[in-house]
Design a protein around this motif. Structure first.
Motif, short mmCIF file in Angstrom:
data_model
loop_
_atom_site.label_atom_id
_atom_site.label_comp_id
_atom_site.label_asym_id
_atom_site.label_seq_id
_atom_site.Cartn_x
_atom_site.Cartn_y
_atom_site.Cartn_z
N ILE A 92 -22.65 -83.08 83.19
CA ILE A 92 -22.21 -82.13 82.16
C ILE A 92 -23.33 -81.12 81.88
O ILE A 92 -23.08 -79.92 81.76
CB ILE A 92 -21.76 -82.86 80.88
CG1 ILE A 92 -20.44 -83.59 81.15
CG2 ILE A 92 -21.62 -81.88 79.71
CD1 ILE A 92 -19.99 -84.52 80.03
N GLY A 93 -24.55 -81.61 81.80
CA GLY A 93 -25.69 -80.74 81.58
C GLY A 93 -25.87 -79.72 82.70
O GLY A 93 -26.37 -78.61 82.47
N GLY A 145 -22.94 -93.57 81.95
CA GLY A 145 -23.09 -92.61 80.87
C GLY A 145 -24.17 -91.59 81.16
O GLY A 145 -24.01 -90.39 80.90
N TRP A 146 -25.28 -92.06 81.71
CA TRP A 146 -26.39 -91.16 82.06
C TRP A 146 -25.96 -90.17 83.14
O TRP A 146 -26.25 -88.98 83.05
CB TRP A 146 -27.59 -91.97 82.52
CG TRP A 146 -28.74 -91.12 82.93
CD1 TRP A 146 -29.66 -90.52 82.12
CD2 TRP A 146 -29.09 -90.74 84.26
NE1 TRP A 146 -30.56 -89.80 82.87
CE2 TRP A 146 -30.23 -89.91 84.19
CE3 TRP A 146 -28.55 -91.02 85.51
CZ2 TRP A 146 -30.83 -89.38 85.32
CZ3 TRP A 146 -29.15 -90.48 86.63
CH2 TRP A 146 -30.28 -89.67 86.52
N ILE A 206 -22.94 -89.11 83.79
CA ILE A 206 -22.01 -88.15 83.18
C ILE A 206 -22.78 -87.09 82.39
O ILE A 206 -22.51 -85.90 82.51
CB ILE A 206 -20.98 -88.88 82.28
CG1 ILE A 206 -20.04 -89.72 83.14
CG2 ILE A 206 -20.20 -87.88 81.43
CD1 ILE A 206 -19.16 -90.69 82.35
N GLU A 207 -23.75 -87.52 81.61
CA GLU A 207 -24.57 -86.58 80.83
C GLU A 207 -25.28 -85.58 81.74
O GLU A 207 -25.33 -84.38 81.43
CB GLU A 207 -25.61 -87.33 80.01
CG GLU A 207 -25.06 -88.08 78.84
CD GLU A 207 -26.13 -88.89 78.12
OE1 GLU A 207 -27.33 -88.76 78.44
OE2 GLU A 207 -25.75 -89.66 77.23
N GLN A 208 -25.83 -86.06 82.84
CA GLN A 208 -26.55 -85.18 83.77
C GLN A 208 -25.60 -84.16 84.39
O GLN A 208 -25.95 -82.98 84.53
CB GLN A 208 -27.24 -86.00 84.87
CG GLN A 208 -28.30 -86.96 84.36
CD GLN A 208 -29.39 -86.25 83.61
OE1 GLN A 208 -30.01 -85.31 84.10
NE2 GLN A 208 -29.62 -86.68 82.39
N SER A 258 -16.18 -82.17 81.52
CA SER A 258 -16.24 -83.62 81.30
C SER A 258 -15.36 -84.41 82.27
O SER A 258 -15.76 -85.49 82.71
CB SER A 258 -15.89 -83.97 79.85
OG SER A 258 -14.60 -83.52 79.53
N LYS A 302 -24.44 -98.01 81.05
CA LYS A 302 -25.53 -97.09 80.68
C LYS A 302 -25.80 -96.09 81.80
O LYS A 302 -25.99 -94.91 81.56
CB LYS A 302 -26.79 -97.88 80.35
CG LYS A 302 -26.74 -98.60 79.02
CD LYS A 302 -27.96 -99.44 78.78
CE LYS A 302 -29.19 -98.59 78.57
NZ LYS A 302 -30.37 -99.37 78.17
#
Length: 73
Positions: free
Chosen positions: A32-33, A25-26, A28-30, A38, A22
């Motif tokens: 990419i944002g 994943g968080w 990676i999201e941050q 990716s 988790k």
């Protein structure tokens, strides 16, 4: 047993997502944002020596993501 009832054994068999996954994943999201592609986000997120705030701040201040990756790794 009705369709609404559950056994406590059923709950024990369905563990939640791995906390480390988790967090990964968080991260990676941050990234990419913030503008990293990716692949770069994945590499940076996996490296525990990379400070997420430093990475996103570099890009926020105008550093191209590719250059930020070279600085951070």
């Amino acid at each position: 047993m009705s369709a609404v009832e559950t056994h406590s054994d059923d709950l024990a068999e369905a563990p939640g997502p791995d906390p480390a996954a988790k967090v990964l994943g968080w991260r990676i999201e941050q990234l990419i944002g913030a503008g990293f592609d990716s692949d770069a986000a994945f590499v940076l997120a996996l490296d525990r020596n990379v400070d997420l705030h430093e990475a996103t701040e570099l890009v926020r201040r105008g550093c191209p993501p590719a250059t930020a990756v070279r600085i951070l790794i």
